[in-house]
Scaffold this motif. Structure first.
Motif, PDB file in Angstrom:
ATOM      1  N   ASN A 181      -3.938   4.569   2.075  1.00 49.88           N
ATOM      2  CA  ASN A 181      -3.386   4.728   0.738  1.00 49.88           C
ATOM      3  C   ASN A 181      -3.241   6.204   0.383  1.00 49.88           C
ATOM      4  O   ASN A 181      -4.224   6.930   0.232  1.00 49.88           O
ATOM      5  CB  ASN A 181      -4.288   4.026  -0.273  1.00 49.88           C
ATOM      6  CG  ASN A 181      -3.584   3.775  -1.589  1.00 49.88           C
ATOM      7  OD1 ASN A 181      -2.879   4.645  -2.093  1.00 49.88           O
ATOM      8  ND2 ASN A 181      -3.764   2.591  -2.139  1.00 49.88           N
ATOM      9  N   VAL A 213       0.846  -1.197   0.000  1.00 52.19           N
ATOM     10  CA  VAL A 213       0.000   0.000   0.000  1.00 52.19           C
ATOM     11  C   VAL A 213       0.881   1.247   0.000  1.00 52.19           C
ATOM     12  O   VAL A 213       1.833   1.355   0.783  1.00 52.19           O
ATOM     13  CB  VAL A 213      -0.941  -0.001   1.218  1.00 52.19           C
ATOM     14  CG1 VAL A 213      -1.713   1.316   1.319  1.00 52.19           C
ATOM     15  CG2 VAL A 213      -1.924  -1.165   1.130  1.00 52.19           C
ATOM     16  N   PRO A 226      -5.245  -4.471   2.276  1.00 53.54           N
ATOM     17  CA  PRO A 226      -5.140  -3.014   2.111  1.00 53.54           C
ATOM     18  C   PRO A 226      -5.875  -2.229   3.188  1.00 53.54           C
ATOM     19  O   PRO A 226      -5.528  -1.077   3.455  1.00 53.54           O
ATOM     20  CB  PRO A 226      -5.767  -2.777   0.730  1.00 53.54           C
ATOM     21  CG  PRO A 226      -6.615  -3.964   0.457  1.00 53.54           C
ATOM     22  CD  PRO A 226      -5.918  -5.117   1.139  1.00 53.54           C
ATOM     23  N   GLU A 227      -6.846  -2.873   3.829  1.00 54.35           N
ATOM     24  CA  GLU A 227      -7.604  -2.187   4.882  1.00 54.35           C
ATOM     25  C   GLU A 227      -6.740  -1.867   6.093  1.00 54.35           C
ATOM     26  O   GLU A 227      -7.099  -1.015   6.918  1.00 54.35           O
ATOM     27  CB  GLU A 227      -8.808  -3.037   5.306  1.00 54.35           C
ATOM     28  CG  GLU A 227      -8.493  -4.296   6.098  1.00 54.35           C
ATOM     29  CD  GLU A 227      -8.012  -5.483   5.258  1.00 54.35           C
ATOM     30  OE1 GLU A 227      -7.713  -6.536   5.858  1.00 54.35           O
ATOM     31  OE2 GLU A 227      -7.933  -5.350   4.007  1.00 54.35           O
ATOM     32  N   GLY A 249      -0.254  -5.743   0.389  1.00 52.32           N
ATOM     33  CA  GLY A 249      -1.272  -5.572  -0.639  1.00 52.32           C
ATOM     34  C   GLY A 249      -2.462  -6.494  -0.481  1.00 52.32           C
ATOM     35  O   GLY A 249      -3.552  -6.209  -0.998  1.00 52.32           O
ATOM     36  N   THR A 291      -9.996  -8.603  -2.958  1.00 48.35           N
ATOM     37  CA  THR A 291      -9.458  -7.322  -2.505  1.00 48.35           C
ATOM     38  C   THR A 291      -8.845  -6.579  -3.683  1.00 48.35           C
ATOM     39  O   THR A 291      -8.359  -7.189  -4.631  1.00 48.35           O
ATOM     40  CB  THR A 291      -8.397  -7.485  -1.400  1.00 48.35           C
ATOM     41  OG1 THR A 291      -7.300  -8.262  -1.897  1.00 48.35           O
ATOM     42  CG2 THR A 291      -8.991  -8.153  -0.173  1.00 48.35           C
ATOM     43  N   SER A 312      -6.320  -3.203  -4.432  1.00 45.50           N
ATOM     44  CA  SER A 312      -5.418  -2.235  -3.819  1.00 45.50           C
ATOM     45  C   SER A 312      -4.611  -1.500  -4.881  1.00 45.50           C
ATOM     46  O   SER A 312      -3.645  -2.050  -5.428  1.00 45.50           O
ATOM     47  CB  SER A 312      -4.475  -2.937  -2.832  1.00 45.50           C
ATOM     48  OG  SER A 312      -3.701  -2.015  -2.110  1.00 45.50           O
ATOM     49  N   THR A 349       1.896   2.207   5.019  1.00 49.48           N
ATOM     50  CA  THR A 349       2.063   0.982   4.245  1.00 49.48           C
ATOM     51  C   THR A 349       1.349  -0.190   4.895  1.00 49.48           C
ATOM     52  O   THR A 349       1.107  -0.210   6.107  1.00 49.48           O
ATOM     53  CB  THR A 349       3.552   0.621   4.078  1.00 49.48           C
ATOM     54  OG1 THR A 349       4.127   0.414   5.366  1.00 49.48           O
ATOM     55  CG2 THR A 349       4.303   1.696   3.335  1.00 49.48           C
ATOM     56  N   ASP A 372      -1.792   0.457  -5.853  1.00 49.16           N
ATOM     57  CA  ASP A 372      -0.587   0.698  -5.059  1.00 49.16           C
ATOM     58  C   ASP A 372       0.490   1.536  -5.746  1.00 49.16           C
ATOM     59  O   ASP A 372       1.425   1.985  -5.085  1.00 49.16           O
ATOM     60  CB  ASP A 372       0.009  -0.639  -4.623  1.00 49.16           C
ATOM     61  CG  ASP A 372      -0.893  -1.371  -3.634  1.00 49.16           C
ATOM     62  OD1 ASP A 372      -1.677  -0.696  -2.940  1.00 49.16           O
ATOM     63  OD2 ASP A 372      -0.831  -2.611  -3.571  1.00 49.16           O
TER      64      ASP A 372
END
Length: 421
Positions: A248, A204, A243-244, A240, A289, A291, A237, A293
């Motif tokens: 971000n 992240v 991500p929660e 990945g 999920t 993410s 960070t 990034d």
């Protein structure tokens, strides 16, 4: 194993002090100086403990013990970048030990387990145990950013069919989600000249920069800072696959740029607010999920690299069809899911080791993370994170506790013995 603990800690600290983030390749160093140094150190350590070692062109190496049918223990020595060093209590490559914790990038992912497994083999050997399998403790060097090390190994050696990777969670995994890294290319409709954020597709983003007008009232709303000619947002960070657990920084910057008419709404709507409802896709291994990034400008497009983890029984091809509704895209990498029968010998053996050690009745897990276990025909991941243990993997202040190290010693020693009988 108690008498080996000081040696384990000393070796781990020395290995942590080698900054093995993938870097610019050099001659005979396909992943850069730091990763090369980490592999040399580990193979020298294995040799000093009495094991045969092999180095496959500095892509990957192994310590070998025993004869017969082959069994793999798959670890890796490369680590993700440290992020913002100011967020670390102790320097990320110091191996500092304080209050029963060793701090440093790689302590849990995956240098710690690599060192522990090596000393578990040493302890068994010292006790006179003779395995009925050829154990290959494999040290990968490119797990965090491409698996070129595994690809090379399969070209120059034979990967065992069976084994485990100490690179996830206890009690044991039965499944890992599919992993797809996708680059989307959005129209740069408003002529944005610079935006960049993120270092790795599976981490992240904790810092995003852009060149754009500063509108103070809106900047405050979105946490935008002014650093000279550049606007900056900060986050936190995380891995990945989860991500929660992070914040971000790209999200904040995208929101701000949209609010001042420098970016269309598509990136926000599809990648951060999930307009297609992709994160509703689920099965017994969990939910999909998403993410985003990494962000940058490439030619006349805004490129966003997204880490997608999809449920193990879901079709990757069906997912690709849905992604085409977002924007033109390119699949950068795709690892198919791992799915084991919960009643298989491998899963049941490792689960029993955990439950007998801990006095629990836990069930096997599925995760969004991806381990080298996928490289095996029959493989799974086993530890090192304990249930309910706060994860610091891919985050600032990654550390391993002495208690966790002791439990790793007990369970990895049992695992190696039971699986190689």
């Amino acid at each position: 194993m108690e008498k080996y603990l000081p040696l384990i800690k000393d070796s781990l600290k020395k290995l942590i002090q080698i900054p093995s983030v993938e870097d610019t390749p050099k001659e005979n160093m396909p992943f850069g100086q730091g990763v090369y140094d980490a592999l040399q150190f580990t193979l020298n350590l294995a040799g000093s403990l009495g094991f045969e070692t092999k180095n496959y062109d500095n892509y990957i190496g192994e310590a070998i013990w025993g004869e017969g049918e082959e069994m793999a223990i798959l670890t890796h020595l490369d680590v993700v970048p440290v992020g913002k060093e100011n967020d670390w209590i102790y320097p990320p490559f110091s191996g500092e030990e304080v209050d029963g914790k060793i701090y440093g990038r790689g302590t849990m992912d995956d240098k710690g387990p690599a060192v522990v497994c090596l000393y578990c083999m040493k302890a068994l050997k010292d006790e006179g145990f003779v395995p009925n399998k050829k154990i290959k403790l494999i040290f990968g060097c490119n797990e965090e950013s491409g698996w070129k090390c595994i690809d090379h190994y399969k070209k120059v050696a034979k990967m065992p069919d069976f084994g485990f990777s100490p690179d996830a969670d206890f009690p044991v995994l039965y499944a890992e989600k599919g992993i797809m890294h996708v680059a989307f290319y959005f129209e740069n409709e408003f002529g944005l000249t610079m935006i960049k954020g993120g270092e790795r597709a599976n981490v992240v983003c904790d810092k995003c920069e852009a060149i754009a007008p500063l509108v103070e009232s809106l900047a405050q709303n979105y946490g935008v800072k002014n650093e000279g000619e550049t606007l900056v947002t900060f986050g936190k960070t995380a891995h990945g696959s989860t991500p929660e657990k992070g914040i971000n920084a790209i999200h904040s910057m995208v929101n701000y740029l949209e609010s001042i008419d420098m970016l269309s709404s598509k990136i926000r709507e599809y990648l951060f607010e999930d307009k297609l409802g992709l994160t509703d896709i689920n099965d017994d291994t969990g939910y999909l999920t998403l993410s985003p990034d990494i962000i940058s400008i490439e030619g006349d497009k805004i490129k966003v690299v997204v880490d997608i983890r999809y449920p193990s029984t879901y079709s990757g091809e069906e997912l690709k069809n849905k992604l085409s509704q977002i924007a033109p895209y390119k699949v950068l990498s795709h690892q198919l899911p791992l799915y084991n029968d919960k009643e298989s010998f491998l899963v049941k053996t490792l689960l029993n080791i955990y439950n007998e050690t801990m006095g629990t009745d836990c069930k096997p897990l599925a995760i969004g993370g991806g381990t080298y276990a996928r490289a095996l025909k029959c493989g799974t991941a086993f530890g090192p994170e304990m249930p309910n243990e706060e994860s610091t993997i891919h985050q600032p202040n990654e550390h391993v506790t002495e208690e966790n190290l002791k439990l790793q010693c007990v369970m990895y020693k049992k695992a190696i013995k039971e699986l190689s009988k």
